[in-house]
Design a protein around this motif. Structure first.
Motif, PDB file in Angstrom:
ATOM      1  N   THR A 169       0.873  -0.936   0.115  1.00 25.38           N
ATOM      2  CA  THR A 169      -0.106   0.066  -0.180  1.00 25.38           C
ATOM      3  C   THR A 169       0.761   1.205  -0.029  1.00 25.38           C
ATOM      4  OG1 THR A 169      -0.127   0.151   2.373  1.00 25.38           O
ATOM      5  CG2 THR A 169      -1.628  -1.157   1.449  1.00 25.38           C
ATOM      6  N   PRO A 170       0.298   2.382  -0.261  1.00 27.77           N
ATOM      7  CA  PRO A 170       1.325   3.564  -0.288  1.00 27.77           C
ATOM      8  C   PRO A 170       1.667   3.919   0.983  1.00 27.77           C
ATOM      9  CG  PRO A 170      -0.874   4.239  -1.739  1.00 27.77           C
ATOM     10  CD  PRO A 170      -1.132   2.593  -0.991  1.00 27.77           C
ATOM     11  N   ILE A 197      12.610   6.506 -29.996  1.00 27.01           N
ATOM     12  CA  ILE A 197      11.780   6.658 -28.601  1.00 27.01           C
ATOM     13  C   ILE A 197      10.382   5.937 -28.889  1.00 27.01           C
ATOM     14  CG2 ILE A 197      10.873   8.105 -26.728  1.00 27.01           C
ATOM     15  CD1 ILE A 197      12.925  10.203 -27.719  1.00 27.01           C
ATOM     16  N   ALA A 198       9.781   5.287 -27.759  1.00 26.83           N
ATOM     17  CA  ALA A 198       8.620   4.648 -27.798  1.00 26.83           C
ATOM     18  C   ALA A 198       7.642   5.270 -26.554  1.00 26.83           C
ATOM     19  CB  ALA A 198       8.520   3.354 -27.635  1.00 26.83           C
ATOM     20  N   ASP A 199       6.290   5.604 -27.043  1.00 22.36           N
ATOM     21  CA  ASP A 199       5.700   6.335 -25.871  1.00 22.36           C
ATOM     22  C   ASP A 199       5.446   5.618 -24.775  1.00 22.36           C
ATOM     23  OD1 ASP A 199       4.368   8.134 -27.763  1.00 22.36           O
ATOM     24  OD2 ASP A 199       2.318   7.220 -27.493  1.00 22.36           O
ATOM     25  N   ARG A 200       5.580   4.442 -24.844  1.00 23.27           N
ATOM     26  CA  ARG A 200       5.629   3.625 -23.239  1.00 23.27           C
ATOM     27  C   ARG A 200       6.891   3.933 -22.242  1.00 23.27           C
ATOM     28  NH1 ARG A 200       8.552  -0.884 -22.266  1.00 23.27           N
ATOM     29  NH2 ARG A 200       9.967  -1.741 -23.951  1.00 23.27           N
ATOM     30  N   GLU A 201       7.778   4.205 -23.007  1.00 19.58           N
ATOM     31  CA  GLU A 201       9.000   4.619 -22.231  1.00 19.58           C
ATOM     32  C   GLU A 201       8.875   6.074 -21.549  1.00 19.58           C
ATOM     33  OE1 GLU A 201      11.793   2.390 -25.309  1.00 19.58           O
ATOM     34  OE2 GLU A 201      11.788   4.496 -25.470  1.00 19.58           O
ATOM     35  N   PHE A 202       7.874   6.751 -21.950  1.00 22.46           N
ATOM     36  CA  PHE A 202       7.550   8.211 -20.819  1.00 22.46           C
ATOM     37  C   PHE A 202       6.291   7.907 -20.310  1.00 22.46           C
ATOM     38  CE2 PHE A 202      10.528  10.308 -23.861  1.00 22.46           C
ATOM     39  CZ  PHE A 202      11.078  11.387 -22.768  1.00 22.46           C
ATOM     40  N   GLN A 203       5.392   6.980 -20.850  1.00 27.70           N
ATOM     41  CA  GLN A 203       3.900   6.944 -20.113  1.00 27.70           C
ATOM     42  C   GLN A 203       4.310   6.104 -18.724  1.00 27.70           C
ATOM     43  OE1 GLN A 203       1.119   8.098 -21.537  1.00 27.70           O
ATOM     44  NE2 GLN A 203       0.628   7.661 -19.217  1.00 27.70           N
ATOM     45  N   THR A 204       5.297   5.179 -18.707  1.00 26.45           N
ATOM     46  CA  THR A 204       5.350   4.584 -17.437  1.00 26.45           C
ATOM     47  C   THR A 204       5.737   5.506 -16.341  1.00 26.45           C
ATOM     48  OG1 THR A 204       6.187   2.380 -18.664  1.00 26.45           O
ATOM     49  CG2 THR A 204       6.956   2.946 -16.413  1.00 26.45           C
ATOM     50  N   TRP A 205       6.416   6.438 -16.758  1.00 24.37           N
ATOM     51  CA  TRP A 205       7.008   7.408 -15.646  1.00 24.37           C
ATOM     52  C   TRP A 205       5.981   8.457 -15.384  1.00 24.37           C
ATOM     53  CZ3 TRP A 205       9.502   3.978 -13.782  1.00 24.37           C
ATOM     54  CH2 TRP A 205      10.567   3.245 -14.343  1.00 24.37           C
ATOM     55  N   ILE A 206       5.238   8.934 -16.577  1.00 25.26           N
ATOM     56  CA  ILE A 206       3.999   9.827 -16.046  1.00 25.26           C
ATOM     57  C   ILE A 206       3.032   9.235 -15.264  1.00 25.26           C
ATOM     58  CG2 ILE A 206       1.869  10.620 -17.298  1.00 25.26           C
ATOM     59  CD1 ILE A 206       3.620  11.064 -19.823  1.00 25.26           C
ATOM     60  N   ASP A 207       2.736   7.844 -15.444  1.00 23.55           N
ATOM     61  CA  ASP A 207       1.748   7.330 -14.623  1.00 23.55           C
ATOM     62  C   ASP A 207       2.418   7.332 -12.994  1.00 23.55           C
ATOM     63  OD1 ASP A 207       0.188   6.676 -16.760  1.00 23.55           O
ATOM     64  OD2 ASP A 207       0.859   4.767 -16.940  1.00 23.55           O
ATOM     65  N   TRP A 208       3.740   6.953 -12.970  1.00 19.69           N
ATOM     66  CA  TRP A 208       4.604   6.832 -11.522  1.00 19.69           C
ATOM     67  C   TRP A 208       4.314   8.323 -10.928  1.00 19.69           C
ATOM     68  CZ3 TRP A 208       9.642   9.085 -10.897  1.00 19.69           C
ATOM     69  CH2 TRP A 208      10.016   8.980  -9.396  1.00 19.69           C
ATOM     70  N   LEU A 209       4.718   9.309 -11.558  1.00 23.15           N
ATOM     71  CA  LEU A 209       4.712  10.560 -11.185  1.00 23.15           C
ATOM     72  C   LEU A 209       3.326  11.163 -10.719  1.00 23.15           C
ATOM     73  CD1 LEU A 209       7.379  12.258 -13.500  1.00 23.15           C
ATOM     74  CD2 LEU A 209       7.599  11.759 -11.214  1.00 23.15           C
ATOM     75  N   GLN A 210       2.246  10.823 -11.599  1.00 22.61           N
ATOM     76  CA  GLN A 210       0.938  11.231 -10.995  1.00 22.61           C
ATOM     77  C   GLN A 210       0.581  10.605  -9.824  1.00 22.61           C
ATOM     78  OE1 GLN A 210      -0.983  11.620 -15.458  1.00 22.61           O
ATOM     79  NE2 GLN A 210      -1.563   9.810 -14.221  1.00 22.61           N
ATOM     80  N   ARG A 211       1.019   9.239  -9.746  1.00 19.44           N
ATOM     81  CA  ARG A 211       0.770   8.370  -8.345  1.00 19.44           C
ATOM     82  C   ARG A 211       1.466   9.008  -7.238  1.00 19.44           C
ATOM     83  NH1 ARG A 211       1.703   3.745 -11.496  1.00 19.44           N
ATOM     84  NH2 ARG A 211       3.748   3.457 -10.233  1.00 19.44           N
ATOM     85  N   GLU A 212       2.681   9.634  -7.417  1.00 16.27           N
ATOM     86  CA  GLU A 212       3.317  10.250  -6.386  1.00 16.27           C
ATOM     87  C   GLU A 212       2.971  11.485  -6.178  1.00 16.27           C
ATOM     88  OE1 GLU A 212       6.275   8.695  -4.593  1.00 16.27           O
ATOM     89  OE2 GLU A 212       5.066   7.103  -5.347  1.00 16.27           O
ATOM     90  N   GLY A 213       2.224  12.168  -6.843  1.00 11.87           N
ATOM     91  CA  GLY A 213       1.307  13.361  -6.667  1.00 11.87           C
ATOM     92  C   GLY A 213       2.279  14.592  -7.037  1.00 11.87           C
ATOM     93  N   GLU A 214       3.350  14.005  -7.900  1.00  7.25           N
ATOM     94  CA  GLU A 214       4.437  15.245  -8.516  1.00  7.25           C
ATOM     95  C   GLU A 214       3.739  16.039  -9.942  1.00  7.25           C
ATOM     96  OE1 GLU A 214       8.431  15.057  -8.001  1.00  7.25           O
ATOM     97  OE2 GLU A 214       8.457  13.382  -6.766  1.00  7.25           O
ATOM     98  N   ILE A 215       3.173  15.277 -10.560  1.00  6.33           N
ATOM     99  CA  ILE A 215       2.323  16.231 -11.632  1.00  6.33           C
ATOM    100  C   ILE A 215       0.782  15.645 -11.639  1.00  6.33           C
ATOM    101  CG2 ILE A 215       4.273  16.005 -13.136  1.00  6.33           C
ATOM    102  CD1 ILE A 215       3.067  13.620 -14.623  1.00  6.33           C
ATOM    103  N   ARG A 216       0.250  16.455 -12.289  1.00  3.96           N
ATOM    104  CA  ARG A 216      -1.438  16.258 -12.138  1.00  3.96           C
ATOM    105  C   ARG A 216      -1.743  15.180 -13.405  1.00  3.96           C
ATOM    106  NH1 ARG A 216      -0.840  21.601 -12.282  1.00  3.96           N
ATOM    107  NH2 ARG A 216      -1.773  21.884 -14.636  1.00  3.96           N
ATOM    108  N   PRO A 217      -2.823  14.672 -13.020  1.00  2.00           N
ATOM    109  CA  PRO A 217      -3.366  13.869 -14.117  1.00  2.00           C
ATOM    110  C   PRO A 217      -3.539  14.489 -15.476  1.00  2.00           C
ATOM    111  CG  PRO A 217      -4.345  13.200 -12.373  1.00  2.00           C
ATOM    112  CD  PRO A 217      -3.682  14.346 -11.789  1.00  2.00           C
TER     113      PRO A 217
END
Length: 336
Positions: free
Chosen positions: A160-161, A294-314
């Protein structure tokens, strides 16, 4: 978090102040000399491209050595240098802060030969992610590759978080991480490259997990240019990125011994009073896409992580905002 925002704001303001004046010469012609930061005892792909003769009429101007990926792309964003490279998560955070940068080619990653592992002592009772609660993991820096992979691992293993917060990440100089683990100051050590290879040669360690085991082969970091630089220098941008793509593809396809020998020659010729010992442990580029595509997923993986961490907005950033393959000839399946 407040400190990070202040740093990103300072970078943004400096980037705006730099403006288009640093993007092209005083005559209005395209830039032909590209300022950059290197790495002690290592050869970057721009340096390899130059040595292989792929840069054409472009020249590199060494501006010293970088201390980290985030620092390198901040220097590019503020106009101190013309390009820089960093972990894709760091690029996302800088772009989310409105820094005018664009990733143009991948330059490092993980594959079966080159990856980052998280190691414990052979006698350690730690066997699962849940065993990490309350334990210390040594990482080279926070907010980058190590932290992202660790937290992704913990999430996928069902923590859990609140439980993840109890896993302590300890910033440790990479050259000291193995020793700290063996002396019991750390419970787990994040190791990569030559430091991992040397540690495993000495024995007594076993892997808990690896980034490639978690994510499969992936490109982890990209080289960025400022958007105003790209707009003012379209021909230079295309020549530069194509040259990097060819240099990466050269390293991806040539025998390891040939690549290492070339790296040693480059280090010897540039005369910076440094050792070439590290490049002798080079195994592969680790880059997933041919020629650094570069592939989309190589950025999307970390976009998802940063959103979960609250560092960027959805929805604050999306892959299309962050990178382009437009200038890479391998994006079309050809290197011509």
């Amino acid at each position: 978090m407040i400190k990070i925002r202040h740093v990103l704001l300072a970078v943004l303001l400096a980037a705006v102040a730099a403006g288009c004046g640093s993007a092209q010469g005083s005559t209005g012609t395209e830039v032909k000399e590209l300022r950059y930061q290197g790495s002690v005892g290592a050869v970057t792909y721009p340096e390899l491209a130059e040595d292989l003769g792929y840069l054409g009429d472009l020249e590199l101007k060494w501006f010293g050595n970088t201390t980290s990926g985030p620092q390198d792309i901040q220097s590019a964003a503020t106009g101190q240098t013309d390009f820089g490279g960093a972990f894709d998560g760091a690029i996302i955070k800088l772009r989310a802060a409105k820094a005018p940068i664009k990733a143009v080619i991948g330059y490092y990653g993980s594959d079966e030969e080159s990856f980052i592992g998280y190691y414990v002592s052979e006698g350690s009772p730690i066997r699962t992610a849940r065993d990490l609660i309350g334990k210390k993991i040594g990482v080279n820096t926070l907010g980058a590759h190590h932290e992202a992979v660790i937290k992704e691992y913990l999430k996928r293993e069902g923590l859990t978080p609140a439980e993840i917060e109890q896993v302590q990440l300890v910033v440790t100089p990479p050259v000291s991480t193995e020793q700290a683990l063996r002396q019991g100051q750390l419970d787990v050590a994040g190791l990569g490259g030559v430091l991992k290879d040397k540690a495993l040669e000495r024995g007594g360690l076993r892997p808990l997990f690896t980034d490639i085991g978690l994510l499969g082969p992936f490109t982890a970091g990209s080289i960025v240019l400022r958007e105003d630089f790209i707009a003012a220098n379209p021909t230079t941008t295309r020549t530069f990125v194509a040259a990097l793509g060819k240099a990466i593809e050269w390293a991806q396809t040539r025998p390891r011994e040939e690549v290492v020998a070339r790296f040693e020659q480059i280090i010897a010729k540039r005369g910076r009073k440094e050792s070439a010992d590290t490049v002798r442990y080079w195994k592969s580029t680790g880059i997933a896409g041919k020629g650094g595509v570069i592939a989309d997923r190589e950025f999307q993986t970390w976009i998802d992580w940063l959103q979960r961490e609250g560092e960027i907005r959805p929805g604050q950033v999306k892959p299309a905002d962050l990178y382009t393959n437009e200038y890479n000839p391998y994006a079309g399946g050809s290197g011509s």
